[in-house]
Write an enzyme that holds these catalytic residues in place. Structure first.
Site, PDB file in Angstrom:
ATOM      1  N   GLU A 545     -12.308  30.047  10.440  1.00 42.15           N
ATOM      2  CA  GLU A 545     -11.877  29.170   9.458  1.00 42.15           C
ATOM      3  C   GLU A 545     -12.012  29.912   8.096  1.00 42.15           C
ATOM      4  O   GLU A 545     -11.166  30.047   7.293  1.00 42.15           O
ATOM      5  CB  GLU A 545     -12.279  27.849   9.364  1.00 42.15           C
ATOM      6  CG  GLU A 545     -11.957  26.788  10.540  1.00 42.15           C
ATOM      7  CD  GLU A 545     -10.483  26.784  10.969  1.00 42.15           C
ATOM      8  OE1 GLU A 545      -9.640  27.031   9.965  1.00 42.15           O
ATOM      9  OE2 GLU A 545     -10.055  26.607  12.016  1.00 42.15           O
ATOM     10  N   ASP A 609      -9.005  35.282  14.216  1.00 38.57           N
ATOM     11  CA  ASP A 609      -9.647  35.064  15.318  1.00 38.57           C
ATOM     12  C   ASP A 609     -10.801  36.611  15.221  1.00 38.57           C
ATOM     13  O   ASP A 609     -11.963  36.463  15.675  1.00 38.57           O
ATOM     14  CB  ASP A 609      -8.960  35.322  16.602  1.00 38.57           C
ATOM     15  CG  ASP A 609      -8.446  33.829  17.024  1.00 38.57           C
ATOM     16  OD1 ASP A 609      -8.851  32.660  16.535  1.00 38.57           O
ATOM     17  OD2 ASP A 609      -7.275  33.920  17.828  1.00 38.57           O
TER      18      ASP A 609
HETATM   19 ZN   LIG Z   1      -6.536  28.904  12.705  1.00 39.07          ZN
END
Ligand SMILES: [Zn+2]
Length: 707
Positions: A545, A609
């Site tokens: 995030e 990621d």
């Molecule tokens: Zn995301």
């Protein structure tokens, strides 16, 4: 996904999982399972989330879920998840089933328990309990819903039938939009991209029944078949609402023609990832001039929009296309189109025949789901969608401890400190841009668990026994709440997800990261586990995030949340060279059959990621050093190995082929397998942890690195 419902922000919010892309406000089936294809019977029976009435605890990293016969340097996803994948075929009432679904199912049981208790009519019920209890009880009362039949649609159908001229469409469309009927376009409020302190009105593309623009234009056999099935579905829904078969079929073709015209004027999901493509602040008079057949001033009045001079016309070319549609189609055809979208939006609270037909297309055909989810599951979901912060109050009292909040916050701080170090160490970024990046990083607001101030639902009337009325009033309550924000200061405490949600998100306009209580539990965060496990899983989520603030989309917003270019041209060029590597890598992955992952559509998620896991590892090592705790090996694995296995297991998931197809064509998240393998293959720390030789699949010669 969008933060609100059809009353929505133009920006695709960066979230953690696919679930975010589903509209949670309605008991609408999620995506998918393949017709005629039976899942292989599990070797060991799947472990039920609920056993003999007791809600089972899930657990962080678990070696029994692995397949140790697989070489971690060849397929790390299969190595981490092989055992779980074998034991957890997609249940008949799901289209995909992962560790997040396991947790969501567990949350659902807790929510059902809360709702069943609140549904008992006692004098001691609080106002919150009355609302959630009566909403749920009414939704569960299928006998009453069947008894009323399609007659609940009559007042709404009468309104459409009464339209006498095209001028009157404005008021009717305002009403339909307020009750969450997605006809012609979408309307709501949003923070001004260029001034994050103010909320402005926003009109955006919309009006489609298929998931995305390209569903109307692709020419491959599968897409042609989907369109044929869609026309049949529209026909069936019109028949159920009272039309004869022949008339309904003719009407469905007209509806398809309108939607195809709207689709052709729309942007694709990938185009919409560029903020500049969905931000066009224009005087209201410009919009009215662009779209003279539609009475915009009457529409704005009818939605109770406060007086405004300008608004974000997200996609101007769409409104030119809408003008052509409204001019060319006669009033009777427009009424047919409105009727379809009305029935479509309300399907979940109509009698079984409607529910089943709706499921057959969106659930079975589009998503590959075999069976409709049990009524209680749909009613829990609908209560959460309409009264999420009322239900959420009781949910967090039951499930969310102070320790979880404190330890999560500690991880967030460690990961932010790691990102600071990472930015300072970058070799490709100029000092000027680094300064701005650090300023942005230091301004990120961390929201953990649930909102400080709960939403006030007192103006939302919930009446026992009136399922459809509750549903419509819930939509209207939310729509009016969104419109009422226009011209008011931004509420920085607001949440875009409800507390029980198993997901997380970053919002570039707020510059905040949000972790609902629903995800801060095992297996993602486990109080009983050591740091290696929690930093690998929950830490990876937090890093993901945070990195969204600096992905291809998020980086275009500054510390205050304004869409503003704070990068030097040189730094932008360097950034784009690095992201091009990621686009290329993911473009080569196969999602399902011969369908590739779309590298550009999924870029932001892949960058998040990649950066997220790197930062989580840095934070794990940093935390160990600062606390003078030497992480220990356990269960036959080094701490670093445990960290990566824990990350990999967070993504164990089985999907139906239809679900994978739908995801690849509409969703900014890559399939789970690549959210593991596509990431670790770029990390030298991973390759060291598992002694992978260069040239093995998880240790290729060429690596991508952005953050
Ligand atoms: Zn995301």
């Amino acid at each position: 996904m969008r933060i609100a419902r059809s009353f929505s922000a133009a920006l695709i919010l960066c979230s953690l999982t696919v679930a975010m892309a589903q509209n949670v406000s309605q008991p609408k089936p999620k995506v998918p399972k393949p017709p005629g294809q039976k899942p292989t019977p599990p070797m060991i029976p799947p472990k039920p989330v609920q056993e003999s009435g007791k809600i089972l605890e899930l657990k962080g990293m678990d070696p029994s879920l692995m397949d140790k016969s697989v070489d971690p340097c060849v397929d790390f996803y299969q190595y981490s998840c092989g055992g779980w994948l074998k034991r957890n075929p997609v249940p008949a009432d799901q289209s995909s089933y992962g560790r997040d679904t396991e947790l969501a199912e567990r949350n659902r049981l807790i929510l059902r328990d809360i709702l069943e208790k609140a549904a008992v009519e006692t004098s001691s019920r609080s106002a919150v309990e009355q609302k959630i209890g009566d909403f749920y009880a009414s939704c569960m009362d299928e006998a009453s819903i069947e008894g009323k039949g399609a007659s609940v649609l009559k007042p709404e159908l009468d309104r459409i039938a009464a339209l006498k001229s095209k001028d009157e469409i404005a008021e009717e469309l305002a009403h339909l939009h307020l009750i969450n009927v997605n006809a012609f376009f979408s309307y709501g409020s949003d923070q001004d991209f260029k001034d994050a302190t103010s909320v402005i009105a926003e009109a955006d593309q919309g009006g489609l029944g298929l998931p995305e623009r390209d569903y109307y234009t692709r020419t491959d056999a599968k897409s042609v078949q989907t369109r044929r099935q869609y026309i049949r579905h529209v026909t069936n829904m019109l028949r159920l609402s009272g039309e004869t078969p022949l008339v309904a079929a003719a009407h469905a073709r007209k509806i398809m023609a309108i939607e195809t015209a709207l689709a052709k004027a729309s942007l694709t999901v990938t185009q919409r990832r560029d903020p500049a493509s969905v931000y066009h602040k224009l005087p209201v008079s410009d919009l009215a001039a662009m779209n003279p057949t539609f009475a915009w001033n009457r529409y704005l009045r009818a939605t109770d929009t406060p007086p405004v001079q300008s608004l974000n016309v997200a996609v101007p070319v769409f409104f030119k296309g809408l003008e052509t549609v409204l001019k060319q189609q006669n009033l009777e055809t427009i009424k047919i189109y409105l009727r379809w979208h009305l029935v479509h939006a309300l399907a979940g609270m109509l009698p079984k025949a409607f529910v089943n037909e709706n499921f057959d297309f969106y659930g079975r055909k589009l998503s590959g789901q075999k069976e409709l989810r049990a009524r209680w599951k749909r009613c829990v979901q609908s209560t959460d969608g309409n009264l999420g912060e009322a239900l959420g109050q009781i949910y967090v009292e039951r499930t969310f401890g102070a320790e979880g909040k404190a330890r999560t916050l500690q991880m967030v701080k460690d990961i932010e400190a790691s990102m600071e170090q990472d930015i300072k160490n970058l070799t490709w970024m100029t000092d000027a841009t680094k300064q701005k990046a650090l300023e942005k990083l230091h301004t990120v607001a961390n929201k953990i668990g649930y909102p400080d101030k709960w939403r006030d639902y007192s103006k939302y009337e919930v009446v026992r026994g009136d399922a459809m009325g509750n549903f419509i009033r819930g939509a209207e309550f939310e729509s009016r709440r969104q419109v009422a924000k226009i011209g008011k200061p931004v509420d920085r405490g607001e949440w875009g997800m409800t507390p029980p949600t198993v997901n997380a998100y970053y919002n570039p306009q707020m510059n905040d990261i949000n972790f609902p209580a629903g995800i801060l539990q095992p297996p993602f965060y486990d109080n009983k586990m050591d740091d290696a496990v929690n930093y690998g899983d929950a830490g990876g989520v937090i890093g993901h995030e945070l990195t969204h603030g600096f992905d291809d989309e998020g980086r275009q917003f500054d510390a205050k949340g304004n869409f503003d270019d704070w990068w030097t041209p040189q730094d932008t060029k360097e950034f784009e060279e690095r992201t091009a590597c990621v686009v290329h890598e993911y473009d080569n992955f196969i999602a399902v059959d011969n369908l590739h992952v779309q590298g550009k559509l999924t870029l932001g998620e892949n960058v998040a990621d990649l950066g997220g896991l790197k930062l989580a590892m840095l934070a794990f090592l940093r935390h160990a050093e600062e606390t003078h705790q030497q992480p220990k090996a356990a269960e036959g694995f080094t701490p670093e190995q445990r960290f990566y296995i824990s990350y990999g297991q967070g993504w164990c998931e089985n999907d139906t082929p239809e679900s994978l197809r739908l995801q690849a064509q509409t969703n900014p998240h890559s399939p789970v397998k690549y959210r593991v393998n596509g990431v670790v293959q770029n990390l030298p720390e991973f390759q060291t942890a598992f002694s992978c030789k260069t040239g093995t699949p998880m240790a290729p010669e060429k690596r991508c690195e952005v953050w």
